[in-house]
Design a protein around this motif. Structure first.
Motif, mmCIF file in Angstrom:
data_model
loop_
_atom_site.group_PDB
_atom_site.id
_atom_site.type_symbol
_atom_site.label_atom_id
_atom_site.label_comp_id
_atom_site.label_asym_id
_atom_site.label_seq_id
_atom_site.Cartn_x
_atom_site.Cartn_y
_atom_site.Cartn_z
ATOM 1 N N VAL A 81 -17.949 -30.823 -45.207
ATOM 2 C CA VAL A 81 -18.547 -30.606 -46.522
ATOM 3 C C VAL A 81 -17.441 -30.243 -47.491
ATOM 4 N N ASN A 82 -17.306 -31.046 -48.525
ATOM 5 C CA ASN A 82 -16.361 -30.741 -49.601
ATOM 6 C C ASN A 82 -17.111 -29.988 -50.699
ATOM 7 N N GLY A 83 -17.423 -28.754 -50.478
ATOM 8 C CA GLY A 83 -18.166 -27.946 -51.432
ATOM 9 C C GLY A 83 -18.629 -26.660 -50.786
ATOM 10 N N ASP A 84 -19.506 -25.950 -51.496
ATOM 11 C CA ASP A 84 -20.037 -24.685 -51.010
ATOM 12 C C ASP A 84 -21.335 -24.923 -50.246
ATOM 13 N N VAL A 85 -21.615 -24.020 -49.326
ATOM 14 C CA VAL A 85 -22.849 -24.065 -48.550
ATOM 15 C C VAL A 85 -23.574 -22.747 -48.757
ATOM 16 N N THR A 86 -24.824 -22.808 -49.210
ATOM 17 C CA THR A 86 -25.628 -21.620 -49.476
ATOM 18 C C THR A 86 -26.975 -21.763 -48.789
ATOM 19 N N VAL A 87 -27.355 -20.749 -48.027
ATOM 20 C CA VAL A 87 -28.623 -20.744 -47.310
ATOM 21 C C VAL A 87 -29.352 -19.449 -47.652
ATOM 22 N N VAL A 88 -30.612 -19.567 -48.051
ATOM 23 C CA VAL A 88 -31.434 -18.411 -48.412
ATOM 24 C C VAL A 88 -32.685 -18.427 -47.545
ATOM 25 N N ALA A 89 -32.908 -17.323 -46.824
ATOM 26 C CA ALA A 89 -34.106 -17.169 -45.992
ATOM 27 C C ALA A 89 -34.229 -18.318 -44.994
ATOM 28 N N GLY A 107 -24.809 -16.721 -47.000
ATOM 29 C CA GLY A 107 -26.122 -16.604 -46.390
ATOM 30 C C GLY A 107 -26.832 -15.365 -46.897
ATOM 31 N N VAL A 108 -28.044 -15.521 -47.369
ATOM 32 C CA VAL A 108 -28.850 -14.415 -47.873
ATOM 33 C C VAL A 108 -30.120 -14.336 -47.032
ATOM 34 N N VAL A 109 -30.285 -13.230 -46.318
ATOM 35 C CA VAL A 109 -31.437 -13.039 -45.433
ATOM 36 C C VAL A 109 -31.569 -14.256 -44.499
ATOM 37 N N SER A 110 -30.476 -14.609 -43.873
ATOM 38 C CA SER A 110 -30.442 -15.800 -43.037
ATOM 39 C C SER A 110 -29.625 -15.539 -41.784
ATOM 40 N N VAL A 127 -16.670 -16.223 -46.690
ATOM 41 C CA VAL A 127 -17.939 -16.153 -45.972
ATOM 42 C C VAL A 127 -18.640 -14.861 -46.369
ATOM 43 N N THR A 128 -19.875 -14.970 -46.859
ATOM 44 C CA THR A 128 -20.635 -13.806 -47.314
ATOM 45 C C THR A 128 -21.992 -13.799 -46.639
ATOM 46 N N ASN A 129 -22.303 -12.699 -46.010
ATOM 47 C CA ASN A 129 -23.609 -12.518 -45.371
ATOM 48 C C ASN A 129 -24.270 -11.292 -45.970
ATOM 49 N N VAL A 130 -25.432 -11.484 -46.558
ATOM 50 C CA VAL A 130 -26.175 -10.384 -47.179
ATOM 51 C C VAL A 130 -27.561 -10.340 -46.559
ATOM 52 N N GLY A 131 -27.819 -9.278 -45.816
ATOM 53 C CA GLY A 131 -29.155 -9.046 -45.299
ATOM 54 C C GLY A 131 -29.553 -9.899 -44.122
ATOM 55 N N GLY A 132 -28.622 -10.626 -43.512
ATOM 56 C CA GLY A 132 -28.958 -11.467 -42.366
ATOM 57 C C GLY A 132 -28.095 -11.135 -41.162
ATOM 58 N N SER A 133 -27.817 -12.135 -40.361
ATOM 59 C CA SER A 133 -26.976 -11.955 -39.182
ATOM 60 C C SER A 133 -25.871 -12.997 -39.211
ATOM 61 N N GLN A 191 -10.462 -19.084 -43.701
ATOM 62 C CA GLN A 191 -9.273 -18.883 -44.519
ATOM 63 C C GLN A 191 -9.455 -17.780 -45.554
ATOM 64 N N GLY A 192 -10.675 -17.640 -46.095
ATOM 65 C CA GLY A 192 -10.924 -16.647 -47.134
ATOM 66 C C GLY A 192 -11.346 -15.310 -46.557
ATOM 67 N N GLN A 193 -11.989 -14.509 -47.396
ATOM 68 C CA GLN A 193 -12.464 -13.191 -46.992
ATOM 69 C C GLN A 193 -13.860 -13.291 -46.378
ATOM 70 N N VAL A 194 -14.148 -12.325 -45.528
ATOM 71 C CA VAL A 194 -15.451 -12.260 -44.868
ATOM 72 C C VAL A 194 -16.133 -10.967 -45.285
ATOM 73 N N MET A 195 -17.288 -11.092 -45.938
ATOM 74 C CA MET A 195 -18.090 -9.930 -46.335
ATOM 75 C C MET A 195 -19.393 -9.976 -45.554
ATOM 76 N N ASP A 196 -19.564 -9.034 -44.656
ATOM 77 C CA ASP A 196 -20.728 -9.019 -43.770
ATOM 78 C C ASP A 196 -21.532 -7.756 -44.033
ATOM 79 N N LEU A 197 -22.725 -7.917 -44.584
ATOM 80 C CA LEU A 197 -23.659 -6.813 -44.794
ATOM 81 C C LEU A 197 -24.884 -7.066 -43.928
ATOM 82 N N PRO A 198 -24.781 -6.769 -42.643
ATOM 83 C CA PRO A 198 -25.866 -7.138 -41.719
ATOM 84 C C PRO A 198 -27.007 -6.142 -41.741
#
Length: 357
Positions: A98-106, A121-124, A138-144, A153-160
């Motif tokens: 994928v040449n772009g961003d990937v966003t998944v919600v619920a 990923g938001v609640v995902s 990579v950002t995870n908010v409210g999921g696993s 390569q970038g930063q990882v923000m995990d709010l599980p």
């Protein structure tokens, strides 16, 4: 004359001989049986092959994005999608690039390929293959998040926070694991509502809370029986109102009144427990402080992830509280105290106006 007769005789003989030869032969009769002729079925149409996709492109739009709601999105192995991928309430599988961003919600996300942009990923649920590659953040908010050693390569923000929403339909996945996080946050929200209600009740009706608190140590079995019977009566009353058209609006009003009154009695029980804990620690607590101190152990048990443990204990407190609510008449009357015993006088009783002789 003889010649004439001879000519006529000769003509008659000729006609007699020629007549059988001129008679047509009877037509030959043929017997045939009609059979229905089967119409030949048309040959099956050849399968129309799907139009070949362009090399490395999946569902390319004018803006180069894929947006899905309640459906699955798959980037197959060997394919490349130029653009962002956004999915709400669905399952995204990336085996290609994928040449772009990937966003998944619920929803859920499985990456076994590579992504040049950010992954959010938001609640995902997000699960990365060890061989996958992510060039952005990579950002995870409210999921696993299961990184599994994938290269980021970038930063990882995990709010599980542990929230994974249940799913319905085509792109949804259901199971107990999907409900566990939701139930946890729902219980936490219910405890917060009880806290807010306790603040209001402590400010509006403190005397009723204290009276129920004084009744809490006594008559536990009686309060349990009254509370259990009261719960049964309340359930039948709700069912009776629900089956009538006129009573449907009253169902919600009755339930709201029931919850507020039940929480009023629970504040009395928690006040008694908090008061005793504070007294054992040598501290005199205020009304609200004692309520909150008594609430803490039950709130912790309520949030225990073991099934039925926290719920059973909390429900037992609710039954006792409803029983004390009935016994005290909504916190307006306590139990009658014992009649003080006055000993009878030993000598003769003398009226104030009587003069002893």
């Amino acid at each position: 004359m003889r010649v004439r007769n001879l000519a006529l005789a000769t003509l008659a003989l000729g006609l007699t001989v020629a007549a059988p030869a001129a008679t047509p032969a009877p037509a030959e009769k043929k017997t045939t049986t009609a059979h229905p002729v089967a119409v030949p079925s048309p040959p099956p149409l050849p399968d129309v092959p799907e139009p070949p996709r362009g090399p490395g492109i999946l569902d390319q739009r004018r803006d180069g994005e894929i947006n899905g709601i309640n459906q699955d999105i798959t980037i197959r192995a060997g394919e490349t999608h130029d653009g962002d991928v956004t999915c709400i309430r669905g399952h995204v599988t990336i085996d290609g690039h994928v040449n772009g961003d990937v966003t998944v919600v619920a929803g859920s996300l499985d990456i076994r390929g590579s992504v040049d942009g950010d992954v959010t990923g938001v609640v995902s649920r997000m699960d990365f293959d060890p061989k996958s590659t992510i060039e952005g953040d990579v950002t995870n908010v409210g999921g696993s998040l299961q990184r599994n050693g994938a290269r980021v390569q970038g930063q990882v923000m995990d709010l599980p926070f542990g929230i994974t929403l249940p799913s319905w339909g085509h792109g949804w996945r259901s199971g107990w694991g999907a409900f566990a996080g939701f139930f946890f946050w729902w219980k936490l929200f219910a405890i917060f509502l009880f806290f807010v209600c306790a603040l209001l009740l402590a400010a509006l009706v403190p005397d009723r809370i204290r009276l129920i608190s004084e009744e809490a140590p006594a008559r536990l079995f009686t309060a349990f029986i009254f509370g259990l019977v009261g719960y049964v009566v309340f359930v039948f009353a709700q069912l009776f109102l629900a089956i009538t058209v006129i009573g449907i609006p009253l169902v919600f009003l009755l339930y709201l009144v029931f919850v507020v009154l039940k929480w009023l009695a629970m504040c009395g029980i928690f006040h008694q427990i908090g008061f005793r804990i504070g007294k054992a620690m040598g501290r005199e607590l205020s009304l609200l402080g004692a309520i909150l101190l008594g609430l803490v152990p039950f709130a912790i048990l309520r949030l225990v992830p073991v099934p039925c443990v926290g719920f059973s204990i909390w429900f037992l407190v609710e039954i006792l509280a409803f029983g004390y609510l009935i016994l005290t008449r909504v916190g307006t009357r306590g139990s009658p105290g014992p009649t003080p015993f006055s000993p009878a006088p030993l000598g003769p009783t003398i009226s104030p106006g009587t003069v002893a002789s």
